[in-house]
Motif scaffolding. Structure first.
Motif, PDB file in Angstrom:
ATOM      1  N   LYS A  41      -2.370 -11.607   4.731  1.00 28.15           N
ATOM      2  CA  LYS A  41      -1.803 -11.805   6.066  1.00 28.15           C
ATOM      3  C   LYS A  41      -0.662 -10.828   6.351  1.00 28.15           C
ATOM      4  CE  LYS A  41      -4.494 -15.169   7.054  1.00 28.15           C
ATOM      5  NZ  LYS A  41      -5.660 -14.826   7.846  1.00 28.15           N
ATOM      6  N   GLU A  42      -0.148 -10.194   5.288  1.00 26.03           N
ATOM      7  CA  GLU A  42       0.961  -9.261   5.438  1.00 26.03           C
ATOM      8  C   GLU A  42       0.692  -8.027   4.579  1.00 26.03           C
ATOM      9  OE1 GLU A  42       5.823  -9.357   5.437  1.00 26.03           O
ATOM     10  OE2 GLU A  42       4.766 -10.775   4.153  1.00 26.03           O
ATOM     11  N   LEU A  43       1.047  -6.859   5.127  1.00 27.55           N
ATOM     12  CA  LEU A  43       0.848  -5.590   4.439  1.00 27.55           C
ATOM     13  C   LEU A  43       2.108  -4.748   4.605  1.00 27.55           C
ATOM     14  CD1 LEU A  43      -0.997  -3.439   3.028  1.00 27.55           C
ATOM     15  CD2 LEU A  43      -1.724  -2.763   5.342  1.00 27.55           C
ATOM     16  N   ILE A  44       2.600  -4.231   3.494  1.00 28.66           N
ATOM     17  CA  ILE A  44       3.726  -3.299   3.522  1.00 28.66           C
ATOM     18  C   ILE A  44       3.171  -1.932   3.140  1.00 28.66           C
ATOM     19  CG2 ILE A  44       5.983  -2.689   2.570  1.00 28.66           C
ATOM     20  CD1 ILE A  44       6.304  -5.707   1.882  1.00 28.66           C
ATOM     21  N   ILE A  45       3.307  -0.970   4.054  1.00 29.33           N
ATOM     22  CA  ILE A  45       2.769   0.368   3.841  1.00 29.33           C
ATOM     23  C   ILE A  45       3.910   1.336   3.568  1.00 29.33           C
ATOM     24  CG2 ILE A  45       1.483   2.294   4.845  1.00 29.33           C
ATOM     25  CD1 ILE A  45       0.002   0.231   6.577  1.00 29.33           C
ATOM     26  N   TYR A  46       3.883   1.956   2.398  1.00 22.66           N
ATOM     27  CA  TYR A  46       4.841   2.993   2.038  1.00 22.66           C
ATOM     28  C   TYR A  46       4.197   4.341   2.356  1.00 22.66           C
ATOM     29  CZ  TYR A  46       7.634  -0.512  -0.344  1.00 22.66           C
ATOM     30  OH  TYR A  46       8.416  -1.606  -0.633  1.00 22.66           O
TER      31      TYR A  46
ATOM     32  N   ALA B  80       0.842  -1.196   0.000  1.00 23.81           N
ATOM     33  CA  ALA B  80       0.000   0.000   0.000  1.00 23.81           C
ATOM     34  C   ALA B  80       0.877   1.246   0.000  1.00 23.81           C
ATOM     35  CB  ALA B  80      -0.902   0.012   1.220  1.00 23.81           C
ATOM     36  N   TYR B  81       0.462   2.222  -0.757  1.00 23.93           N
ATOM     37  CA  TYR B  81       1.035   3.568  -0.690  1.00 23.93           C
ATOM     38  C   TYR B  81      -0.072   4.477  -0.182  1.00 23.93           C
ATOM     39  CZ  TYR B  81       5.345   2.549  -3.194  1.00 23.93           C
ATOM     40  OH  TYR B  81       6.587   2.059  -3.556  1.00 23.93           O
ATOM     41  N   VAL B  82       0.238   5.329   0.805  1.00 21.64           N
ATOM     42  CA  VAL B  82      -0.771   6.183   1.414  1.00 21.64           C
ATOM     43  C   VAL B  82      -0.291   7.636   1.440  1.00 21.64           C
ATOM     44  CG1 VAL B  82      -1.681   4.311   2.871  1.00 21.64           C
ATOM     45  CG2 VAL B  82       0.097   5.819   3.773  1.00 21.64           C
ATOM     46  N   ASP B  83      -1.265   8.551   1.400  1.00 24.11           N
ATOM     47  CA  ASP B  83      -0.938   9.973   1.553  1.00 24.11           C
ATOM     48  C   ASP B  83      -2.193  10.720   1.973  1.00 24.11           C
ATOM     49  OD1 ASP B  83       0.756  12.115   1.686  1.00 24.11           O
ATOM     50  OD2 ASP B  83       1.104  12.272  -0.465  1.00 24.11           O
TER      51      ASP B  83
END
Length: 142
Positions: free
Chosen positions: A72-77, A7-10
């Motif tokens: 089960k896994e999330l990588i947040i940028y 995920a990329y968030v802003d």
């Protein structure tokens, strides 16, 4: 990384529309499928945090969607350090909004999803960071 979502968030805020904050989010599945979110919120307490409120909202949406989608896994940028620091308790949650963010993670996320945070420098040419910035700003257009 077969069961890992990225995920990329802003977040965004403008004085032209001071009662709302914008949220931008892109989810990237292992097969390359991309899902975009662009929305504004108007929580009276949260809007005091300006763009940070949008960052937090987009991050919570990413976590919720990851669980809904069965990951089960999330990588947040992210480009705002607080996204990670309030979860890891490096920073104290000093207001209702940051406390709600931390409580959301503790009560609804941490037992079902392994979340990793990766900081990226904002406005540095990272393609996805630039895209979520545009999505967050777009959500505030009148």
């Amino acid at each position: 990384m077969k069961n890992t979502l990225i995920a990329y968030v802003d977040g965004s805020y403008t004085v032209n529309n001071p009662t709302k904050y914008g949220c931008g989010l892109i989810l990237i599945e292992p097969n390359g499928n991309e899902i975009e979110f662009s929305y504004a919120n108007s929580n009276k307490q949260a809007v005091k945090l300006r763009n940070v409120a949008g960052e937090l909202s987009a991050t919570m949406t990413a976590m919720s969607e990851a669980i809904k989608m069965g990951y089960k896994e999330l990588i947040i940028y992210h480009d705002y350090t607080g996204i990670r620091c309030w979860i890891t308790q490096e920073w104290r949650c000093k207001n209702d909004i940051t406390q709600a963010y931390r409580n959301f993670y503790e009560r609804q996320i941490k037992d079902d999803l392994d979340v990793h945070f990766v900081w990226v420098k904002g406005h540095s040419g990272d393609e996805y960071n630039e895209r979520v910035d545009k999505l967050a700003r777009k959500s505030l257009e009148l």
